[in-house]
Motif scaffolding. Structure first.
Motif, short mmCIF file in Angstrom:
data_model
loop_
_atom_site.label_atom_id
_atom_site.label_comp_id
_atom_site.label_asym_id
_atom_site.label_seq_id
_atom_site.Cartn_x
_atom_site.Cartn_y
_atom_site.Cartn_z
N PHE A 188 46.14 16.10 -70.71
CA PHE A 188 46.88 16.96 -69.80
C PHE A 188 47.32 16.16 -68.57
N LEU A 189 48.42 16.59 -67.99
CA LEU A 189 48.90 15.99 -66.75
C LEU A 189 48.95 17.08 -65.68
N ILE A 190 48.39 16.77 -64.53
CA ILE A 190 48.42 17.70 -63.39
C ILE A 190 49.25 17.07 -62.28
N MET A 191 50.26 17.80 -61.83
CA MET A 191 51.14 17.31 -60.78
C MET A 191 50.74 17.95 -59.46
N LEU A 192 50.45 17.12 -58.47
CA LEU A 192 49.93 17.58 -57.18
C LEU A 192 50.96 17.31 -56.09
N SER A 193 51.70 18.33 -55.71
CA SER A 193 52.70 18.18 -54.65
C SER A 193 52.02 18.06 -53.30
N ASN A 194 52.59 17.23 -52.44
CA ASN A 194 52.07 17.06 -51.07
C ASN A 194 50.59 16.68 -51.07
N ALA A 195 50.18 15.84 -52.00
CA ALA A 195 48.79 15.38 -52.07
C ALA A 195 48.77 13.86 -52.03
N ASP A 196 48.09 13.29 -51.03
CA ASP A 196 47.94 11.84 -50.98
C ASP A 196 46.81 11.42 -51.90
N GLY A 197 46.49 10.12 -51.89
CA GLY A 197 45.47 9.60 -52.79
C GLY A 197 44.12 10.25 -52.59
N ALA A 198 43.71 10.41 -51.33
CA ALA A 198 42.40 10.99 -51.05
C ALA A 198 42.34 12.45 -51.50
N GLY A 199 43.40 13.20 -51.22
CA GLY A 199 43.43 14.60 -51.65
C GLY A 199 43.44 14.73 -53.15
N ILE A 204 39.59 11.03 -66.06
CA ILE A 204 40.82 11.31 -65.31
C ILE A 204 41.33 10.04 -64.64
N GLY A 205 42.62 9.78 -64.81
CA GLY A 205 43.29 8.70 -64.08
C GLY A 205 44.21 9.29 -63.03
N CYS A 206 44.18 8.72 -61.84
CA CYS A 206 44.93 9.26 -60.71
C CYS A 206 45.93 8.22 -60.21
N ALA A 207 47.16 8.66 -59.92
CA ALA A 207 48.18 7.75 -59.38
C ALA A 207 48.99 8.48 -58.32
N GLY A 208 49.20 7.82 -57.18
CA GLY A 208 50.05 8.36 -56.13
C GLY A 208 51.41 7.69 -56.16
N MET A 209 52.46 8.47 -55.93
CA MET A 209 53.82 7.95 -56.03
C MET A 209 54.16 7.05 -54.86
N THR A 210 54.85 5.96 -55.15
CA THR A 210 55.45 5.11 -54.12
C THR A 210 56.96 5.31 -54.18
N PHE A 211 57.67 4.84 -53.18
CA PHE A 211 59.12 5.08 -53.15
C PHE A 211 59.88 4.16 -54.09
N GLU A 212 59.15 3.24 -54.76
CA GLU A 212 59.77 2.42 -55.80
C GLU A 212 59.62 3.06 -57.18
N ASP A 213 58.81 4.12 -57.26
CA ASP A 213 58.49 4.71 -58.55
C ASP A 213 59.64 5.53 -59.12
N ASP A 214 59.73 5.51 -60.45
CA ASP A 214 60.44 6.55 -61.18
C ASP A 214 59.42 7.24 -62.07
N LYS A 215 59.86 8.15 -62.93
CA LYS A 215 58.92 8.91 -63.73
C LYS A 215 58.09 7.99 -64.64
#
Length: 311
Positions: free
Chosen positions: A227-238, A268-279
């Motif tokens: 499963f993939l969980i998308m967390l809007s407005n969540a930084d790495g710590a959150g 669970i693997g966690c990744a936070g988006m950077t501004f270089e990221d695409d999907k």
């Protein structure tokens, strides 16, 4: 038909009347025929639920002064709000003989009078069937984007939603994190306990995830037991806090089977988006973090940044 539930702020309904779309109104509304005709015509122009309710709210103000309106359907997890919510309100339940269509609450800063409530009920009688059609259309759309077993979003929904969220995150310079979750030894569960038990586990896990995440977060079925969980407005710590809450809640699940009690765990693997990221790059980093969690012993959370591990 429209069933008055209650009105507060001293605008209480003192009757048990039901207003039907095809019956006689118990309290006669004072409405211009041309207003009802115009409203009926406009309500038949769209199947979009939000647009339908916005049309109704705008047009009804020609007959009754209303400051705000809230529509909700608990079973379908729908909620639409427009305008303000002052202290005085009137609530109505909408239904036909076969279909429950939710509840509408109208708000304003002064008390509703008896003739105004009658006018609201008269206007609502024009909304019942367009609303039923819009809800059926909404249910069809949701079914197209939902995994039929678990109720989580499917891959089509994930692709569309994640692309949109990445674009919005970059535009507004906000945080976005994703969690890639895989149930540990799930093939063994299917082999030892049967696929029916495996399906029960998958559905319980999605329910568990739903209780752990926020209303703005979304869960998608990525693969069989992944499963993939998308967390809007969540930084790495959150994101790590939410991931650990999910991991612990799933490990607390217990299943009674004919072969004895069953406990499941997840990695669970966690990744936070950077501004270089695409999907693709964001998914790749979350998948790599999940791979490390699996090979580090399972039943743990690993973040792709600095290989932070939570056990």
């Amino acid at each position: 038909m429209v069933s008055p539930l209650h009105s507060n702020g001293h605008a209480e309904l003192q009757r048990e009347n039901v207003v039907s779309a095809f019956g006689d109104l118990a309290s006669r509304p004072d409405l211009r025929p041309e207003l009802l005709l115009k409203l009926t015509g406009k309500l038949q122009t769209t199947l979009d639920l939000n647009q339908l309710l916005e049309i109704f709210f705008t047009e009804m103000q020609q007959a009754v002064l209303v400051d705000g309106m809230v529509y909700q359907h608990a079973e379908l997890k729908l909620r639409y709000s427009i305008g303000r919510q002052p202290p005085h309100s009137a609530s109505y339940q909408l239904q036909t003989q076969k279909d429950y269509m939710g509840e509408l609450v109208f708000y304003r800063s002064t008390r509703f009078r008896e003739h105004e409530l009658a006018n609201i009920e008269g206007l609502l009688s024009t909304l019942v069937f367009p609303l039923r059609n819009a809800l059926r259309y909404q249910e069809a759309l949701l079914a197209a984007y939902r995994d039929p077993l678990t109720g989580a979003g499917n891959r089509v929904a994930l692709d569309q939603t994640l692309n949109r969220e990445i674009e919005l995150t970059k535009r507004h310079q906000q945080d976005l994190s994703i969690l890639m979750l895989d149930l540990d030894h799930f093939k063994l569960i299917n082999d030892l306990y049967g696929h029916a038990t495996g399906d029960e586990v998958l559905k319980a896990v999605v329910d568990c995830i739903g209780r752990c995440i926020r209303q703005t977060d979304m869960c998608f079925r990525y693969g069989g037991e992944e499963f993939l969980i998308m967390l809007s407005n969540a930084d790495g710590a959150g994101a790590l806090r939410i991931a650990e809450r999910i991991r612990m809640s799933i490990s607390d699940l217990r299943f009674d089977t004919d072969k004895g009690p069953l406990q499941v765990t997840t990695s669970i693997g966690c990744a936070g988006m950077t501004f270089e990221d695409d999907k693709e790059s964001l998914l790749h980093r979350a998948d790599k973090a999940l791979y490390r969690a699996k090979h580090a012993g399972r039943n743990r959370v690993i973040c792709d940044v600095d290989e932070v591990t939570v056990v």
